[in-house]
Write an enzyme that holds these catalytic residues in place. Structure first.
Site, mmCIF file in Angstrom:
data_model
loop_
_atom_site.group_PDB
_atom_site.id
_atom_site.type_symbol
_atom_site.label_atom_id
_atom_site.label_comp_id
_atom_site.label_asym_id
_atom_site.label_seq_id
_atom_site.Cartn_x
_atom_site.Cartn_y
_atom_site.Cartn_z
ATOM 1 N N ARG A 157 10.898 3.025 -17.852
ATOM 2 C CA ARG A 157 11.604 3.162 -16.575
ATOM 3 C C ARG A 157 12.485 1.970 -16.241
ATOM 4 O O ARG A 157 13.243 2.004 -15.273
ATOM 5 C CB ARG A 157 10.619 3.424 -15.432
ATOM 6 C CG ARG A 157 9.625 2.316 -15.128
ATOM 7 C CD ARG A 157 8.572 2.853 -14.161
ATOM 8 N NE ARG A 157 7.536 1.915 -13.835
ATOM 9 C CZ ARG A 157 7.518 1.171 -12.743
ATOM 10 N NH1 ARG A 157 8.507 1.257 -11.879
ATOM 11 N NH2 ARG A 157 6.514 0.350 -12.497
ATOM 12 N N HIS A 164 16.199 -7.066 -9.110
ATOM 13 C CA HIS A 164 15.923 -7.640 -7.790
ATOM 14 C C HIS A 164 17.014 -7.286 -6.786
ATOM 15 O O HIS A 164 16.757 -7.160 -5.592
ATOM 16 C CB HIS A 164 15.735 -9.152 -7.906
ATOM 17 C CG HIS A 164 14.370 -9.532 -8.373
ATOM 18 N ND1 HIS A 164 14.120 -10.641 -9.122
ATOM 19 C CD2 HIS A 164 13.168 -8.923 -8.211
ATOM 20 C CE1 HIS A 164 12.829 -10.713 -9.388
ATOM 21 N NE2 HIS A 164 12.236 -9.674 -8.856
ATOM 22 N N ASN A 188 7.035 6.937 -10.423
ATOM 23 C CA ASN A 188 7.784 6.073 -11.341
ATOM 24 C C ASN A 188 7.133 6.063 -12.719
ATOM 25 O O ASN A 188 7.781 6.291 -13.742
ATOM 26 C CB ASN A 188 7.858 4.645 -10.785
ATOM 27 C CG ASN A 188 8.535 4.576 -9.434
ATOM 28 O OD1 ASN A 188 9.071 5.565 -8.958
ATOM 29 N ND2 ASN A 188 8.506 3.419 -8.815
ATOM 30 N N ASP A 189 5.836 5.783 -12.763
ATOM 31 C CA ASP A 189 5.144 5.752 -14.042
ATOM 32 C C ASP A 189 4.907 7.150 -14.592
ATOM 33 O O ASP A 189 4.924 7.356 -15.809
ATOM 34 C CB ASP A 189 3.812 4.998 -13.926
ATOM 35 C CG ASP A 189 3.956 3.521 -14.233
ATOM 36 O OD1 ASP A 189 4.755 3.175 -15.130
ATOM 37 O OD2 ASP A 189 3.286 2.704 -13.587
ATOM 38 N N GLU A 215 -0.666 8.716 -12.595
ATOM 39 C CA GLU A 215 0.543 8.110 -13.151
ATOM 40 C C GLU A 215 0.760 8.455 -14.613
ATOM 41 O O GLU A 215 1.784 8.085 -15.188
ATOM 42 C CB GLU A 215 0.464 6.583 -13.011
ATOM 43 C CG GLU A 215 0.319 6.111 -11.570
ATOM 44 C CD GLU A 215 -0.142 4.681 -11.489
ATOM 45 O OE1 GLU A 215 0.723 3.790 -11.378
ATOM 46 O OE2 GLU A 215 -1.374 4.434 -11.557
ATOM 47 N N CYS A 223 3.394 8.370 -3.681
ATOM 48 C CA CYS A 223 3.756 7.023 -3.241
ATOM 49 C C CYS A 223 4.808 6.390 -4.148
ATOM 50 O O CYS A 223 5.082 5.201 -4.044
ATOM 51 C CB CYS A 223 2.521 6.124 -3.163
ATOM 52 S SG CYS A 223 1.692 5.865 -4.742
ATOM 53 N N ARG A 275 0.161 -2.682 -2.362
ATOM 54 C CA ARG A 275 0.037 -3.316 -3.677
ATOM 55 C C ARG A 275 -0.653 -4.666 -3.500
ATOM 56 O O ARG A 275 -0.193 -5.502 -2.725
ATOM 57 C CB ARG A 275 1.408 -3.514 -4.311
ATOM 58 C CG ARG A 275 2.273 -2.262 -4.381
ATOM 59 C CD ARG A 275 3.626 -2.594 -4.997
ATOM 60 N NE ARG A 275 4.560 -1.482 -4.938
ATOM 61 C CZ ARG A 275 5.439 -1.287 -3.957
ATOM 62 N NH1 ARG A 275 5.496 -2.129 -2.933
ATOM 63 N NH2 ARG A 275 6.258 -0.262 -3.991
ATOM 64 N N ARG A 325 -4.220 0.016 -3.296
ATOM 65 C CA ARG A 325 -4.371 0.183 -4.738
ATOM 66 C C ARG A 325 -5.080 -1.032 -5.313
ATOM 67 O O ARG A 325 -4.665 -2.175 -5.086
ATOM 68 C CB ARG A 325 -2.998 0.331 -5.402
ATOM 69 C CG ARG A 325 -3.070 0.536 -6.919
ATOM 70 C CD ARG A 325 -1.695 0.718 -7.522
ATOM 71 N NE ARG A 325 -0.902 -0.499 -7.466
ATOM 72 C CZ ARG A 325 0.401 -0.570 -7.733
ATOM 73 N NH1 ARG A 325 1.056 0.537 -8.064
ATOM 74 N NH2 ARG A 325 1.048 -1.711 -7.667
#
Length: 548
Positions: free
Chosen positions: A444, A184, A433-434, A410, A481, A285, A321
């Site tokens: 990750r 975070h 990322n994925d 992904e 993205c 998201r 998404r």
């Protein structure tokens, strides 16, 4: 001039004196309570309610992703399972303080053992416990120091409640010994544009010691020389000039358009994204509508949020998404609770296809919001792995009235099959990322394999090129993205690979816009080719810099 290495968040650089976060509260005494169990339980209930209210209030003041984080932390404080465990310890004679301390610590250990996203949340739970115990003691909770002058904050890790409301006139930069790129601290630092280096391990820095925090290169320089200070100041001035430059549409030096879009997690971030130059939304998201619910939200309640986002970006592209649940985002009404490896189980489009009523309601709400607004709505399926999944989602979305329907790429299979997938889908958006995680078989969120998680790795770059080539073969647009788009030089590489649009955290837009304006399309292709010819991530980045 020792250097301390970690993970840099963003591209910034800052310098100043260190101020260390105060140590946490001393552990509660193990002595038995002198009060009745009901009295102890009442005190704990009052403290928990007060802490939850404070966290929610801080979230309202902070807004954006910080609000979502703090609301989740408030929910942690009031978790019924934790309450039962605390009460059980009180019934055994413990004080409220000790019951909270041990129960929260035990639950935090369970989260650490689970690893990944849930492991990262253990620090949030520990912060809640400290705040509850502080309230029980009638003292202030440990927090950000106030030395009376601007400073570089050094801490083991930062709680969301502290990160969300940092005074950016005083906090020049943040250094944490723990945490990773998805902690975070990192998420909120990235959103707020705070210069940060996280996960440094042991950082032997003293209060008042001069340091340079170089996020671009992921390092902290202790006791820097005058030359290093001057260089850091010049770089900071250059970045300030970039941030204050006139906002123009994303483009290369030769005029090739590269739309720069925003990744957003709720409609509240729309105004700031537009102010920072977002030309639309490349990833909206929708999980925020679902994650705190025991059942799926209604069509009407979803439509209200979608309409709010679409109205904010009237006349612009908004890519939404569909619900991406499973793995580290389980939902009781959608995903299976007993999967041994949920990251490879029923998640994304697999979970939605299994519970089609949830998907139908979401797509219906999106279609209704689209009919009532003027934005250019695009909708995409998460975690698509096959042509069959593409055909299923596209047919259902168009049956329900949506016009532009695509997929997230992904997993490697969808990259390899991109040409076939894009015969059906209207567009593809690459979630780097994925994609890197599944390509490299490296979680990750797991620090021990962080060296395998770079989107610069040639294996990932070659898959991205396959997707771009698949789009070109079908005349279909391909965007990125994932966080890779927020790295200015990597953004140039992505364009050179054939990617046509880039979506990122709004705070990264200015740096990427400025970098693109220094390269032509031929430059981008040459730089990308240099990166592709290498064998590992570090070599790819070095080659790209050399070709630039």
């Amino acid at each position: 001039m020792p250097e301390i290495h970690g993970t840099g968040i963003g591209q910034g650089v800052a310098q100043g004196p260190v101020a260390r976060m105060a140590a946490g509260l001393a552990p509660p005494s193990e002595a038995p309570s002198t009060r009745t169990p009901d009295e102890e339980k009442a005190s704990v209930a009052e403290a928990v309610a007060a802490v939850a209210a404070e966290l929610n209030a801080r979230g309202e003041r902070a807004g954006g992703s910080a609000r979502d984080v703090l609301e989740a932390q408030a929910m942690m404080a009031e978790d019924p399972t934790l309450e039962e465990t605390v009460h059980a310890r009180i019934d055994q004679g413990a004080t409220g303080e000790h019951a909270v301390h041990t129960a929260f610590a035990e639950f935090a250990e369970q989260l650490v053992a689970l690893g990944g996203y849930l492991g990262e949340r253990a620090a949030d739970l520990a912060d809640v416990a400290q705040r509850v115990i502080a309230h029980l003691r009638g003292v202030a909770a440990p927090g950000v120091p106030e030395p009376g002058h601007p400073f570089v904050l050094v801490a083991t890790d930062l709680a969301p409640a502290d990160t969300a409301l940092l005074d950016l006139d005083q906090v020049l930069a943040v250094v944490t010994t723990e945490g990773g790129p998805t902690s975070h601290t990192a998420i909120l630092a990235r959103e707020k544009g705070i210069v940060a280096v996280v996960g440094t391990g042991q950082a032997d820095l003293a209060d008042g010691q001069a340091v340079i925090v170089d996020a671009e290169n992921g390092l902290v320089i202790a006791d820097p020389t005058d030359a290093q200070l001057a260089d850091a100041a010049a770089r900071a001035a250059d970045r300030a000039a970039v941030a204050n430059a006139p906002i123009t549409p994303g483009a290369l030096a030769d005029g090739t358009a590269v739309p720069l879009l925003a990744n957003l997690g709720s409609p509240e971030g729309a105004a700031e994204a537009i102010a920072l130059g977002a030309e639309g939304v490349g990833l909206f998201r929708t999980e925020f509508l679902f994650l705190s619910s025991e059942e799926a939200p209604s069509v009407e309640s979803q439509k209200s949020s979608y309409r709010q986002m679409l109205e904010a970006f009237a006349g612009r592209k908004v890519v939404v998404r569909a619900l991406d649940a499973g793995a580290d985002k389980p939902l009781p009404f959608l995903t299976d609770a007993d999967e041994e490896n949920p990251a490879l189980g029923r998640r994304g489009i697999r979970a939605l296809q299994h519970r089609e009523n949830v998907l139908r309601d979401q797509l219906t709400a999106l279609a209704q919001a689209d009919a009532e607004t003027d934005a250019d709505l695009w909708v995409m399926a998460p975690m698509v792995a096959t042509v069959d999944e593409t055909e299923y989602f596209t047919a259902l979305a168009k049956e329900l009235g949506l016009k532009t329907v695509g997929v997230m790429v992904e997993v490697p299979s969808s990259a390899v099959l991109a040409e076939e997938i894009l015969r059906t889908a209207d567009f593809a958006s690459i979630g780097t990322n994925d994609l890197v995680q599944y390509t490299m078989a490296a979680d990750r969120l797991l620090g021990s394999v962080a060296h395998l998680q770079s989107p610069w790795h040639p294996a990932a770059l070659r898959l991205i090129k396959m997707v771009a080539d698949g789009g070109a073969a079908n005349g279909k647009p391909v965007g990125v993205c994932g966080e890779a788009a927020a790295d200015p030089l990597l953004a140039v590489v992505l364009v050179g690979l054939g990617v046509q649009s880039l979506s990122m955290s709004p705070s990264a837009l200015a740096d990427v816009r400025a970098e693109l304006l220094t390269r032509t399309l031929d430059d981008a292709k040459r730089i990308a080719e240099a990166a592709l010819r290498t064998a590992n991530a570090d070599a790819a980045k070095t080659a790209a810099r050399g070709a630039a």
